[in-house]
Design a protein around this motif. Structure first.
Motif, PDB file in Angstrom:
ATOM      1  N   THR A  10       0.832  -1.211  -0.084  1.00  0.00           N
ATOM      2  CA  THR A  10      -0.091  -0.091  -0.023  1.00  0.00           C
ATOM      3  C   THR A  10       0.840   1.292   0.089  1.00  0.00           C
ATOM      4  O   THR A  10       0.402   2.299  -0.388  1.00  0.00           O
ATOM      5  CB  THR A  10      -0.826  -0.114   1.280  1.00  0.00           C
ATOM      6  N   MET A  11       2.133   1.152   0.136  1.00  0.00           N
ATOM      7  CA  MET A  11       2.948   2.396   0.440  1.00  0.00           C
ATOM      8  C   MET A  11       3.933   2.469  -1.174  1.00  0.00           C
ATOM      9  O   MET A  11       4.002   3.608  -1.486  1.00  0.00           O
ATOM     10  CB  MET A  11       3.890   2.353   1.370  1.00  0.00           C
ATOM     11  N   CYS A  12       4.253   1.158  -1.504  1.00  0.00           N
ATOM     12  CA  CYS A  12       5.132   1.392  -2.488  1.00  0.00           C
ATOM     13  C   CYS A  12       4.834   0.641  -3.841  1.00  0.00           C
ATOM     14  O   CYS A  12       5.554   0.639  -4.984  1.00  0.00           O
ATOM     15  CB  CYS A  12       6.745   1.005  -2.196  1.00  0.00           C
ATOM     16  N   ASN A  13       3.651   0.008  -3.651  1.00  0.00           N
ATOM     17  CA  ASN A  13       3.055  -0.792  -5.057  1.00  0.00           C
ATOM     18  C   ASN A  13       3.914  -1.863  -5.314  1.00  0.00           C
ATOM     19  O   ASN A  13       3.462  -2.527  -6.431  1.00  0.00           O
ATOM     20  CB  ASN A  13       3.077   0.016  -6.375  1.00  0.00           C
ATOM     21  N   LYS A  38     -10.432  -3.950   7.920  1.00  0.00           N
ATOM     22  CA  LYS A  38     -10.253  -2.499   8.198  1.00  0.00           C
ATOM     23  C   LYS A  38      -9.227  -1.957   9.118  1.00  0.00           C
ATOM     24  O   LYS A  38      -8.837  -0.789   9.567  1.00  0.00           O
ATOM     25  CB  LYS A  38     -11.525  -2.006   8.715  1.00  0.00           C
ATOM     26  N   ASN A  39      -8.799  -3.075   9.903  1.00  0.00           N
ATOM     27  CA  ASN A  39      -7.486  -2.833  10.696  1.00  0.00           C
ATOM     28  C   ASN A  39      -6.218  -3.334  10.196  1.00  0.00           C
ATOM     29  O   ASN A  39      -5.316  -3.676  10.829  1.00  0.00           O
ATOM     30  CB  ASN A  39      -7.957  -3.636  12.352  1.00  0.00           C
ATOM     31  N   GLY A  40      -6.152  -3.279   8.702  1.00  0.00           N
ATOM     32  CA  GLY A  40      -4.890  -3.953   8.067  1.00  0.00           C
ATOM     33  C   GLY A  40      -4.630  -3.297   7.100  1.00  0.00           C
ATOM     34  O   GLY A  40      -5.291  -2.169   6.434  1.00  0.00           O
ATOM     35  N   LEU A  41      -3.439  -3.556   6.755  1.00  0.00           N
ATOM     36  CA  LEU A  41      -2.662  -2.799   5.560  1.00  0.00           C
ATOM     37  C   LEU A  41      -1.836  -4.104   5.048  1.00  0.00           C
ATOM     38  O   LEU A  41      -1.197  -4.879   5.545  1.00  0.00           O
ATOM     39  CB  LEU A  41      -1.760  -1.765   5.897  1.00  0.00           C
ATOM     40  N   SER A  42      -1.788  -4.119   3.784  1.00  0.00           N
ATOM     41  CA  SER A  42      -0.917  -4.847   2.927  1.00  0.00           C
ATOM     42  C   SER A  42       0.130  -4.130   2.573  1.00  0.00           C
ATOM     43  O   SER A  42       0.388  -3.120   2.103  1.00  0.00           O
ATOM     44  CB  SER A  42      -1.388  -5.177   1.425  1.00  0.00           C
ATOM     45  N   TYR A  62      -4.723   9.197   5.092  1.00  0.00           N
ATOM     46  CA  TYR A  62      -4.168   8.318   4.370  1.00  0.00           C
ATOM     47  C   TYR A  62      -2.702   8.646   3.709  1.00  0.00           C
ATOM     48  O   TYR A  62      -2.313   8.333   2.597  1.00  0.00           O
ATOM     49  CB  TYR A  62      -4.870   7.783   3.246  1.00  0.00           C
ATOM     50  N   ILE A  63      -2.147   9.921   4.523  1.00  0.00           N
ATOM     51  CA  ILE A  63      -0.962  10.276   3.913  1.00  0.00           C
ATOM     52  C   ILE A  63       0.088   9.795   4.715  1.00  0.00           C
ATOM     53  O   ILE A  63       0.057   9.689   6.044  1.00  0.00           O
ATOM     54  CB  ILE A  63      -0.812  11.932   4.189  1.00  0.00           C
ATOM     55  N   ILE A  64       1.412   9.441   3.927  1.00  0.00           N
ATOM     56  CA  ILE A  64       2.378   8.864   4.995  1.00  0.00           C
ATOM     57  C   ILE A  64       3.317  10.064   5.487  1.00  0.00           C
ATOM     58  O   ILE A  64       3.757  11.007   4.884  1.00  0.00           O
ATOM     59  CB  ILE A  64       3.232   8.077   3.911  1.00  0.00           C
ATOM     60  N   ILE A  92      -1.974   3.810  -1.441  1.00  0.00           N
ATOM     61  CA  ILE A  92      -2.717   3.177  -2.427  1.00  0.00           C
ATOM     62  C   ILE A  92      -3.809   2.392  -1.798  1.00  0.00           C
ATOM     63  O   ILE A  92      -3.840   1.331  -0.906  1.00  0.00           O
ATOM     64  CB  ILE A  92      -1.859   2.191  -3.227  1.00  0.00           C
ATOM     65  N   LEU A  93      -5.040   2.664  -1.789  1.00  0.00           N
ATOM     66  CA  LEU A  93      -6.182   2.022  -1.105  1.00  0.00           C
ATOM     67  C   LEU A  93      -6.800   1.036  -1.824  1.00  0.00           C
ATOM     68  O   LEU A  93      -6.605   1.057  -3.073  1.00  0.00           O
ATOM     69  CB  LEU A  93      -7.301   3.439  -0.864  1.00  0.00           C
ATOM     70  N   PRO A  94      -7.532   0.119  -1.330  1.00  0.00           N
ATOM     71  CA  PRO A  94      -8.148  -0.917  -1.791  1.00  0.00           C
ATOM     72  C   PRO A  94      -9.305  -0.444  -2.925  1.00  0.00           C
ATOM     73  O   PRO A  94      -9.990   0.602  -2.523  1.00  0.00           O
ATOM     74  CB  PRO A  94      -8.751  -1.674  -0.699  1.00  0.00           C
ATOM     75  N   SER A  95      -9.338  -0.911  -3.924  1.00  0.00           N
ATOM     76  CA  SER A  95     -10.602  -0.516  -4.809  1.00  0.00           C
ATOM     77  C   SER A  95     -12.058  -0.411  -4.185  1.00  0.00           C
ATOM     78  O   SER A  95     -12.720   0.248  -4.404  1.00  0.00           O
ATOM     79  CB  SER A  95     -10.507  -1.392  -6.084  1.00  0.00           C
ATOM     80  N   ASN A  96     -12.166  -1.433  -3.354  1.00  0.00           N
ATOM     81  CA  ASN A  96     -13.385  -1.458  -2.676  1.00  0.00           C
ATOM     82  C   ASN A  96     -13.604  -0.768  -1.539  1.00  0.00           C
ATOM     83  O   ASN A  96     -12.689  -0.984  -0.407  1.00  0.00           O
ATOM     84  CB  ASN A  96     -13.736  -2.836  -2.363  1.00  0.00           C
ATOM     85  N   ARG A  97     -14.413   0.352  -1.297  1.00  0.00           N
ATOM     86  CA  ARG A  97     -14.265   1.268  -0.351  1.00  0.00           C
ATOM     87  C   ARG A  97     -14.542   0.529   1.136  1.00  0.00           C
ATOM     88  O   ARG A  97     -14.001   1.063   2.094  1.00  0.00           O
ATOM     89  CB  ARG A  97     -15.552   2.198  -0.654  1.00  0.00           C
ATOM     90  N   LYS A  98     -15.280  -0.572   1.114  1.00  0.00           N
ATOM     91  CA  LYS A  98     -15.692  -1.117   2.447  1.00  0.00           C
ATOM     92  C   LYS A  98     -14.258  -1.633   2.901  1.00  0.00           C
ATOM     93  O   LYS A  98     -14.322  -2.113   4.165  1.00  0.00           O
ATOM     94  CB  LYS A  98     -16.826  -2.169   2.177  1.00  0.00           C
ATOM     95  N   ASP A  99     -13.245  -1.904   2.140  1.00  0.00           N
ATOM     96  CA  ASP A  99     -12.185  -2.259   2.457  1.00  0.00           C
ATOM     97  C   ASP A  99     -11.206  -1.602   2.888  1.00  0.00           C
ATOM     98  O   ASP A  99     -10.005  -1.799   3.452  1.00  0.00           O
ATOM     99  CB  ASP A  99     -11.392  -3.429   1.525  1.00  0.00           C
ATOM    100  N   HIS A 100     -11.582  -0.039   2.844  1.00  0.00           N
ATOM    101  CA  HIS A 100     -10.586   0.892   3.136  1.00  0.00           C
ATOM    102  C   HIS A 100     -10.301   0.686   4.721  1.00  0.00           C
ATOM    103  O   HIS A 100     -10.847   0.321   5.723  1.00  0.00           O
ATOM    104  CB  HIS A 100     -11.002   2.294   3.065  1.00  0.00           C
TER     105      HIS A 100
END
Ligand SMILES: [Zn+2]
Length: 117
Positions: A10-13, A38-42, A62-64, A92-100
Protein backbone atom coordinates in the motif's frame (compact mmCIF):
# COMPACT_ATOMS: atom_id res chain seq x y z
CA UNK A 1 -6.45 -9.05 3.41
CA UNK A 2 -3.68 -9.08 0.79
CA UNK A 3 -6.42 -9.86 -1.69
CA UNK A 4 -8.30 -6.62 -0.80
CA UNK A 5 -5.17 -4.72 -1.78
CA UNK A 6 -4.74 -6.68 -5.02
CA UNK A 7 -1.55 -8.11 -3.58
CA UNK A 8 0.60 -5.02 -3.56
CA UNK A 9 2.29 -2.88 -0.94
CA UNK A 10 0.00 0.00 0.00
CA UNK A 11 3.00 2.32 0.30
CA UNK A 12 5.29 1.42 -2.59
CA UNK A 13 3.14 -0.69 -4.95
CA UNK A 14 5.51 -3.70 -4.83
CA UNK A 15 3.64 -6.70 -6.18
CA UNK A 16 5.73 -9.71 -5.17
CA UNK A 17 3.67 -11.86 -2.85
CA UNK A 18 6.75 -13.40 -1.23
CA UNK A 19 7.73 -9.91 -0.03
CA UNK A 20 4.29 -8.86 1.21
CA UNK A 21 2.73 -9.21 4.64
CA UNK A 22 -0.65 -8.43 6.17
CA UNK A 23 0.01 -5.76 8.78
CA UNK A 24 -2.22 -4.72 11.65
CA UNK A 25 -2.78 -0.99 12.14
CA UNK A 26 -3.54 -1.44 15.84
CA UNK A 27 -1.40 -4.40 16.97
CA UNK A 28 -3.17 -7.57 18.07
CA UNK A 29 -1.58 -7.12 21.50
CA UNK A 30 -4.09 -4.30 22.06
CA UNK A 31 -7.77 -4.92 22.73
CA UNK A 32 -8.88 -3.15 19.55
CA UNK A 33 -6.26 -4.87 17.39
CA UNK A 34 -8.75 -7.05 15.57
CA UNK A 35 -7.77 -9.27 12.62
CA UNK A 36 -10.18 -7.55 10.20
CA UNK A 37 -9.54 -5.93 6.83
CA UNK A 38 -10.32 -2.45 8.21
CA UNK A 39 -7.54 -2.86 10.78
CA UNK A 40 -5.10 -4.02 8.15
CA UNK A 41 -2.69 -2.88 5.49
CA UNK A 42 -0.88 -4.87 2.86
CA UNK A 43 2.78 -3.92 3.25
CA UNK A 44 6.08 -5.20 1.93
CA UNK A 45 8.40 -6.48 4.63
CA UNK A 46 10.50 -3.32 4.92
CA UNK A 47 7.49 -1.01 5.08
CA UNK A 48 5.75 -3.33 7.54
CA UNK A 49 8.70 -3.13 9.93
CA UNK A 50 9.06 0.64 9.40
CA UNK A 51 5.34 1.13 10.14
CA UNK A 52 5.40 -1.05 13.27
CA UNK A 53 8.44 0.83 14.59
CA UNK A 54 7.04 4.29 13.79
CA UNK A 55 9.70 5.15 11.23
CA UNK A 56 6.75 5.66 8.89
CA UNK A 57 3.31 6.79 9.96
CA UNK A 58 -0.01 7.12 8.11
CA UNK A 59 -2.45 9.84 9.16
CA UNK A 60 -6.25 9.61 9.01
CA UNK A 61 -6.19 11.26 5.55
CA UNK A 62 -4.07 8.34 4.29
CA UNK A 63 -0.91 10.45 3.99
CA UNK A 64 2.47 8.88 4.78
CA UNK A 65 4.82 10.69 7.17
CA UNK A 66 8.50 9.83 7.62
CA UNK A 67 10.18 10.20 11.01
CA UNK A 68 11.95 13.56 11.19
CA UNK A 69 15.44 12.30 12.00
CA UNK A 70 15.25 9.84 9.08
CA UNK A 71 14.47 12.72 6.69
CA UNK A 72 17.70 14.41 7.79
CA UNK A 73 19.78 11.29 7.20
CA UNK A 74 21.70 10.53 4.00
CA UNK A 75 22.29 6.97 2.90
CA UNK A 76 21.81 4.58 -0.04
CA UNK A 77 18.86 4.00 -2.36
CA UNK A 78 16.68 2.08 0.13
CA UNK A 79 16.63 5.01 2.53
CA UNK A 80 16.36 7.63 -0.22
CA UNK A 81 13.84 6.06 -2.59
CA UNK A 82 12.34 3.34 -0.41
CA UNK A 83 11.61 5.49 2.62
CA UNK A 84 12.31 9.23 2.40
CA UNK A 85 10.50 9.76 -0.92
CA UNK A 86 7.30 8.34 0.59
CA UNK A 87 6.98 11.42 2.79
CA UNK A 88 3.63 13.20 2.13
CA UNK A 89 2.55 10.60 -0.46
CA UNK A 90 -0.89 9.08 -0.22
CA UNK A 91 -1.19 5.34 0.33
CA UNK A 92 -2.71 3.14 -2.36
CA UNK A 93 -6.19 2.21 -1.13
CA UNK A 94 -8.10 -0.99 -1.92
CA UNK A 95 -10.46 -0.50 -4.84
CA UNK A 96 -13.44 -1.50 -2.71
CA UNK A 97 -14.42 1.25 -0.26
CA UNK A 98 -15.58 -1.20 2.39
CA UNK A 99 -12.02 -2.52 2.62
CA UNK A 100 -10.46 0.88 3.30
CA UNK A 101 -8.54 1.11 6.55
CA UNK A 102 -10.55 2.57 9.42
CA UNK A 103 -9.62 6.23 9.92
CA UNK A 104 -10.04 5.92 13.68
CA UNK A 105 -7.47 3.09 13.79
CA UNK A 106 -5.03 5.05 11.63
CA UNK A 107 -5.48 8.08 13.88
CA UNK A 108 -4.81 6.00 17.00
CA UNK A 109 -1.61 4.56 15.53
CA UNK A 110 -0.55 7.94 14.09
CA UNK A 111 -0.67 9.51 17.55
CA UNK A 112 1.81 6.89 18.70
CA UNK A 113 3.99 7.86 15.72
CA UNK A 114 3.78 11.55 16.67
CA UNK A 115 4.71 10.83 20.29
CA UNK A 116 7.89 9.17 19.05
CA UNK A 117 8.86 12.00 16.71
ZN1 LIG B 1 6.50 -1.32 0.32
Amino acid sequence: MLHAYQEKCTMCNLKHRQLLEAAHIIPDSEERGLPIVKNGLSLCKIHHAAFDHNILGIDADYIIHVKREILEESDGPMLQHGIKELNKQKIILPSNRKDHPEKEYLDHKFHEFLRQN
